[in-house]
Write a protein that holds these residues in place. Structure first.
Motif, PDB file in Angstrom:
ATOM      1  N   TYR A 143      24.952 -28.940  25.370  1.00 25.96           N
ATOM      2  CA  TYR A 143      24.343 -28.065  24.359  1.00 25.96           C
ATOM      3  C   TYR A 143      25.432 -27.319  23.572  1.00 25.96           C
ATOM      4  CZ  TYR A 143      21.723 -24.111  22.409  1.00 25.96           C
ATOM      5  OH  TYR A 143      21.206 -23.172  21.566  1.00 25.96           O
ATOM      6  N   THR A 161      23.142 -39.346  16.832  1.00 28.00           N
ATOM      7  CA  THR A 161      23.405 -40.390  17.847  1.00 28.00           C
ATOM      8  C   THR A 161      24.908 -40.667  17.939  1.00 28.00           C
ATOM      9  OG1 THR A 161      22.979 -42.082  16.200  1.00 28.00           O
ATOM     10  CG2 THR A 161      21.153 -41.528  17.657  1.00 28.00           C
ATOM     11  N   LEU A 185      13.428 -39.860  22.562  1.00 28.72           N
ATOM     12  CA  LEU A 185      13.822 -38.464  22.297  1.00 28.72           C
ATOM     13  C   LEU A 185      13.710 -38.107  20.813  1.00 28.72           C
ATOM     14  CD1 LEU A 185      17.004 -37.965  24.546  1.00 28.72           C
ATOM     15  CD2 LEU A 185      14.626 -37.462  25.055  1.00 28.72           C
ATOM     16  N   LEU A 199      15.608 -39.173  18.359  1.00 23.11           N
ATOM     17  CA  LEU A 199      16.949 -38.873  17.845  1.00 23.11           C
ATOM     18  C   LEU A 199      17.103 -39.485  16.463  1.00 23.11           C
ATOM     19  CD1 LEU A 199      19.179 -39.588  20.986  1.00 23.11           C
ATOM     20  CD2 LEU A 199      18.292 -37.383  20.204  1.00 23.11           C
ATOM     21  N   HIS A 202      19.770 -30.190  12.848  1.00 21.15           N
ATOM     22  CA  HIS A 202      19.138 -29.815  14.120  1.00 21.15           C
ATOM     23  C   HIS A 202      19.359 -28.330  14.410  1.00 21.15           C
ATOM     24  CE1 HIS A 202      19.166 -34.156  14.451  1.00 21.15           C
ATOM     25  NE2 HIS A 202      18.375 -34.077  15.509  1.00 21.15           N
ATOM     26  N   ARG A 234      16.045 -27.189  18.653  1.00 17.73           N
ATOM     27  CA  ARG A 234      15.901 -28.662  18.760  1.00 17.73           C
ATOM     28  C   ARG A 234      17.012 -29.240  19.642  1.00 17.73           C
ATOM     29  NH1 ARG A 234      13.675 -32.980  19.839  1.00 17.73           N
ATOM     30  NH2 ARG A 234      14.273 -34.829  18.686  1.00 17.73           N
ATOM     31  N   GLU A 276      16.103 -28.651  23.093  1.00 20.90           N
ATOM     32  CA  GLU A 276      15.039 -29.574  23.512  1.00 20.90           C
ATOM     33  C   GLU A 276      15.655 -30.936  23.911  1.00 20.90           C
ATOM     34  OE1 GLU A 276      10.691 -30.602  21.597  1.00 20.90           O
ATOM     35  OE2 GLU A 276      12.409 -30.460  20.295  1.00 20.90           O
ATOM     36  N   ILE A 277      16.567 -31.408  23.068  1.00 26.62           N
ATOM     37  CA  ILE A 277      17.180 -32.723  23.326  1.00 26.62           C
ATOM     38  C   ILE A 277      18.031 -32.681  24.594  1.00 26.62           C
ATOM     39  CG2 ILE A 277      18.910 -34.377  22.472  1.00 26.62           C
ATOM     40  CD1 ILE A 277      17.872 -33.666  19.600  1.00 26.62           C
ATOM     41  N   THR A 278      18.878 -31.660  24.704  1.00 24.15           N
ATOM     42  CA  THR A 278      19.755 -31.612  25.888  1.00 24.15           C
ATOM     43  C   THR A 278      18.923 -31.343  27.154  1.00 24.15           C
ATOM     44  OG1 THR A 278      20.299 -29.318  25.350  1.00 24.15           O
ATOM     45  CG2 THR A 278      21.883 -30.996  24.675  1.00 24.15           C
TER      46      THR A 278
END
Ligand code: FDA
Length: 391
Positions: free
Chosen positions: A262, A278, A297, A299, A306, A310, A313-315
């Motif tokens: 993150y 990505t 995800l 991506l 981002h 967000r 959320e992804i990590t």
């Protein structure tokens, strides 16, 4: 033909040979294989991870977690290191306290055969057991030794034929059958330290990709490498967690076990925010894996697009990737067998049966299973030594 001895040991593997080296003269150790200690020979990629510096009872799984304490504390990893030193075997620590031979695993087999011969034990190979009985004071075993049938009579019988893993190498459930015959319970046995499989083969495109992860299941976690395979998942972290996984359960992979992703993505947003997310993730995770996860995800777009929320959320998703294996590779490749002869029926000091004097069970046949990393051999040395000294 008849043969009398004080102690008959079934199985010339790690535990059986350690027991034979300590059980005194008039000991006969037999094995159906042509060579002793075959699993030692192939272990640790041919270098044998013979113990772990950090061995404690917490590294073992058993219905009774206290059972292993006595033997492990009376014959420790340091005792085995002394033995290795007496035989001039050089060793090194690879990682996480795991000790390997510098040269070849067969050095350990040679050491054990020397030790058991010096203590006066006989070793019979290519010897098959067909029948075991007890007449109230002695055990009688019908053996077939290179085509010749004979009866061996012994005051003590030691079950050291290991578990069911790798039947191709001669593993059998014989210790369980004989233990049952003499009134012992067997806890559920299952393959452990084994790759996990998925019926829909979701990782075929990732096959060969490895990365450090934290694998968790049932409240237990291991930080080691995971490897994607054609049929599912392997690598040390997965083998470790397989010992805790049960059918129907999910496992969780944390792809960012040091929780750095993150902050790094936020920093990178300042400098290379115009790159696709990505591409940036591909600096920290294998690119193939990022491609695999991109759709699920969501991506897409540049890192600069981002928000912090967000990115969190992804990590977060990368740190809690849940998946449900459908099975394991089974005994064909499992390093060990979980479960076995119920420790409730055995003395933790001597490994002797509580109700059948003269009957002993040691090593992997007993319901004590170590983690990956030299712990299973240490249990074989400790339990084999405890039984040998008690005899
Ligand atoms: P083990 O299996 O060693 O010996 C049992 C003996 O009984 C064998 O010689 C067998 O032939 C014999 N036998 C079986 N059935 C019989 C029958 N019916 N009649 C006569 N004889 C019979 N552990 C670790 O700590 N570090 C490591 O590096 C590895 N690496 C590793 C690699 C691989 C590929 C495997 C499969 C396993 C490991 N292990 C390991 C696990 C370790 O090998 C195992 O826990 C110990 O060998 C168990 O020692 P035992 O003496 O109890 O059984």
């Amino acid at each position: 033909m008849r043969h009398n001895c004080n102690t008959l040991i079934l199985g010339a593997g790690a535990a059986g040979m350690m027991c034979a080296a300590n059980a005194g003269p008039s000991t006969l150790i037999i094995d159906h294989a042509r060579a002793p200690g075959e699993k030692i020979r192939i272990s640790g990629g041919g270098r044998c991870n013979f113990t772990n510096l950090g061995t404690t009872p917490a590294n073992f799984i058993s219905a009774n977690p206290h059972f292993c304490k006595s033997a492990l504390s009376r014959y420790t990893q340091w005792d085995f290191l002394d033995l290795i030193a007496r035989h001039g075997i050089a060793w090194h620590e690879k990682t996480l306290g795991q000790l390997f031979c510098d040269d070849k695993a067969t050095q350990i087999v040679t050491l054990l055969v020397k030790e058991l011969r010096q203590s006066g034990a006989d070793l019979w190979l290519s010897t098959h057991v067909s029948d075991i009985s007890h007449d109230g004071s002695r055990f009688h075993a019908t053996l077939d030794r290179e085509g010749r049938r004979m009866t061996v009579s012994a005051r003590n019988l030691v079950l050291a034929t290991g578990g069911k893993s790798i039947p191709k190498m001669g593993a059998t459930g014989m210790a369980y059958d004989i233990a049952r015959q003499f009134g012992h319970q067997i806890t559920e046995t299952r393959p452990a330290l084994v790759p996990l499989t998925f019926s829909d083969a979701p990782f075929t495109a990732l096959s060969g990709t490895a990365l450090p992860v934290r694998a968790s299941c049932d409240g237990v976690s291991f930080d080691e490498a995971a490897l994607f395979t054609h049929r599912g998942l392997s690598g040390p972290a997965i083998l470790q967690i397989s010992s805790y996984w049960r059918e129907g359960q999910a496992i969780t992979l944390d792809l960012d076990p040091n929780a750095r992703l993150y902050d790094m993505l936020r920093q990178q947003r300042q400098t290379t925010g115009r790159r696709n997310i990505t591409t940036d993730l591909g600096h920290y995770l294998p690119a193939k894996l990022v491609t695999h996860l991109a759709a699920s995800l969501g991506l897409a777009g540049n890192l600069a697009d981002h928000s912090d929320a967000r990115l969190a959320e992804i990590t977060g998703a990368l740190r809690g990737w849940q998946m449900k294996p459908t099975g394991t590779e089974g005994y064909r490749t499992a390093e060990v067998t979980l479960g076995g002869i119920d420790t409730n029926g055995l003395s933790s000091k001597s490994m002797e049966s509580n109700h059948m004097p003269g009957l002993y069970a040691i090593g992997e046949a007993v319901d004590v299973t170590g983690w990956l990393g030299g712990y299973n051999f240490q249990w074989a040395w400790s339990s084999g030594w405890a039984a040998g000294k008690a005899i």
